[in-house]
Write a protein that holds these residues in place. Sequence first.
Motif, short mmCIF file in Angstrom:
data_model
loop_
_atom_site.label_atom_id
_atom_site.label_comp_id
_atom_site.label_asym_id
_atom_site.label_seq_id
_atom_site.Cartn_x
_atom_site.Cartn_y
_atom_site.Cartn_z
N THR A 1 -1.10 -0.74 12.72
CA THR A 1 -0.05 -0.11 13.77
C THR A 1 -0.81 0.73 14.44
N PHE A 2 -1.77 1.52 14.02
CA PHE A 2 -2.52 2.46 14.82
C PHE A 2 -3.84 2.57 14.45
N PHE A 3 -4.72 3.31 15.18
CA PHE A 3 -6.24 3.23 15.04
C PHE A 3 -6.82 3.96 13.66
N LYS A 4 -7.61 3.06 12.79
CA LYS A 4 -7.91 3.35 11.52
C LYS A 4 -7.09 3.87 10.60
N GLN A 5 -5.89 2.99 10.71
CA GLN A 5 -4.92 3.67 9.62
C GLN A 5 -5.17 3.20 8.12
N GLU A 6 -4.89 4.07 7.11
CA GLU A 6 -4.94 3.79 6.05
C GLU A 6 -4.04 2.74 5.56
N ASN A 7 -4.69 1.89 4.79
CA ASN A 7 -3.88 0.61 4.20
C ASN A 7 -2.39 1.12 3.75
N PRO A 8 -1.50 0.78 4.15
CA PRO A 8 -0.29 1.13 3.62
C PRO A 8 0.12 0.65 1.96
N LEU A 9 -0.66 -0.39 1.48
CA LEU A 9 -0.33 -0.96 0.14
C LEU A 9 -0.70 0.41 -0.85
N HIS A 10 -1.62 1.04 -0.34
CA HIS A 10 -2.14 2.31 -1.18
C HIS A 10 -1.14 3.40 -1.26
N ILE A 11 -0.42 3.50 -0.31
CA ILE A 11 0.97 4.42 -0.38
C ILE A 11 2.03 3.70 -1.25
N GLU A 12 2.32 2.52 -0.87
CA GLU A 12 3.19 1.91 -1.50
C GLU A 12 2.95 1.94 -3.29
N ASP A 13 1.65 1.57 -3.73
CA ASP A 13 1.30 1.65 -4.91
C ASP A 13 1.49 2.88 -5.56
N TYR A 14 1.13 4.02 -4.83
CA TYR A 14 1.52 5.38 -5.38
C TYR A 14 2.92 5.59 -5.67
N LEU A 15 3.81 5.41 -4.33
CA LEU A 15 5.48 5.51 -4.84
C LEU A 15 5.72 4.79 -5.92
N LYS A 16 5.35 3.29 -6.09
CA LYS A 16 5.70 2.86 -7.16
C LYS A 16 5.52 3.27 -8.60
N LYS A 17 4.38 4.09 -8.47
CA LYS A 17 3.84 4.67 -9.85
C LYS A 17 4.85 5.64 -10.37
N TYR A 18 5.34 6.30 -9.14
CA TYR A 18 6.40 7.53 -9.33
C TYR A 18 7.73 6.78 -9.33
N GLY A 19 8.09 5.74 -9.20
CA GLY A 19 9.15 5.11 -9.25
C GLY A 19 10.14 5.63 -8.10
N LYS A 20 9.33 5.63 -7.08
CA LYS A 20 10.10 6.02 -5.66
C LYS A 20 10.46 4.84 -4.86
N LYS A 21 11.73 4.80 -4.30
CA LYS A 21 12.08 3.56 -3.55
C LYS A 21 11.41 3.84 -1.99
N TYR A 22 11.06 2.64 -1.44
CA TYR A 22 10.62 2.86 -0.12
C TYR A 22 10.94 1.33 0.70
N GLU A 23 10.82 1.25 1.92
CA GLU A 23 10.88 0.18 2.81
C GLU A 23 9.56 0.03 3.59
N LYS A 24 9.09 -0.80 3.94
CA LYS A 24 8.03 -1.24 4.63
C LYS A 24 8.43 -1.56 5.95
N ILE A 25 8.26 -0.83 6.90
CA ILE A 25 8.89 -1.18 8.37
C ILE A 25 7.95 -1.11 9.54
N GLN A 26 8.43 -1.58 10.65
CA GLN A 26 7.64 -1.58 12.09
C GLN A 26 7.90 -0.22 12.74
N LEU A 27 7.21 0.17 13.58
CA LEU A 27 7.24 1.38 14.12
C LEU A 27 8.55 1.40 15.00
#
Length: 385
Positions: free
Chosen positions: A332-358
């Motif tokens: 979505t933007f310049f040199k963005q951290e891979n969202p999968l890394h964020i998702e994996d971390y949230l999953k690890k702690y059982g947090k719900k999330y949505e993957k979304i367009q800006l």
Amino acid sequence: MITLEEYLNSKIQLNKNKNLNIIKLFFSNSDLLELSSKSIAVVGTNGKTSTANYLYKIFISESKNTLLFTSPHLVNFSERIKSNRNIELSNYLYDLLKFEKDNNITLGYFEALFLISTKVFLDNNFQYYICEAGIGGKFDTTSLLQSKNVILTNIGYDHTELLGCTLEEILDQKIFISDIIENLFIGEEDRNLLSNIKNNYQHFKNIYHLRDFLVSNSLDVAKLLANDKNYFLALMSATRILNKEFQTNTLNFEEKFVQGRFEVVSKDPLKILDGAHNISGVKSFFRDLELSFNDFEFDIYLGFKEGKDYLDILDFLISKDFVNFKIIEQNTFFKQENPLHIEDYLKKYGKKYEKIQLEHFLENNNPSILLGSLYLIGEYKKRNL
């Protein structure tokens, strides 16, 4: 002949600014003396851009011819160089091209714009040059100024791979933005760090603490938002530099607005943009959020730039039970951290999330926050001009 924008765009993928010793050759000795005496360096972990902007507005209100250099920009590179005069930045492209050719170097993006700003300052008889540092201080490109007036906003954890892993190490990098400080203005509140400055550094003549200024003006630091503190730090600095007493309401509410810093873009539904991208900045943002809006549940749209210590930020956000996670999709933007890394971390702690367009941020009818990177904020603004 290429345009200035094309020239700068060719540097976007360059990794580092690395020509600190060579770019001294861009200046004469008299240039360096003038820059040292007339520049005001703004350094610190967070709040630099806001503080620099407030100081600039105060100086302009006093009819001082002032040049402001900040970074990064949100939409257009011209945001980085601001003055109360109409100056065509593209006129300085030749100077950069000639300097690169004569010295067989390639300037980095930040270096190029910094040199343009100094050239604009030197060529146009400005009285003051307010300059926000890039990363660090001791080895930052802007340390070439050796400013006699330095504003140190605060010390926090960011760019630890370059600046050190302790606050003391980071302080040591920041405070040496200049070796010959006459007036050091400090916004930092940590008493241990303040004691460290007083006891272990001797390269400044005068030191002024924001807390003392607030007490003398009967202002309660516990009730001030971060941008209020930045404003009063700028006001304290202007008081000493211009040798003039100012009213605490010198700037009105509209004049205190800085894009991408607790920027409310909608009140119904409430939508806030903030470029906080390190743990101290995010904590400061949430302190302000809870002081300002304590009865809301928020959808928080997250995106980080590569290389940031985002896990500390996620740990902090996970502890907040009034946020719902929306993860900005990849690329979505310049040199963005891979969202999968964020998702994996949230999953690890059982947090719900949505993957979304800006675009969903604008369409969402719930109270929402866009957070994690100034590059993300800039991309949002580009799409919604």
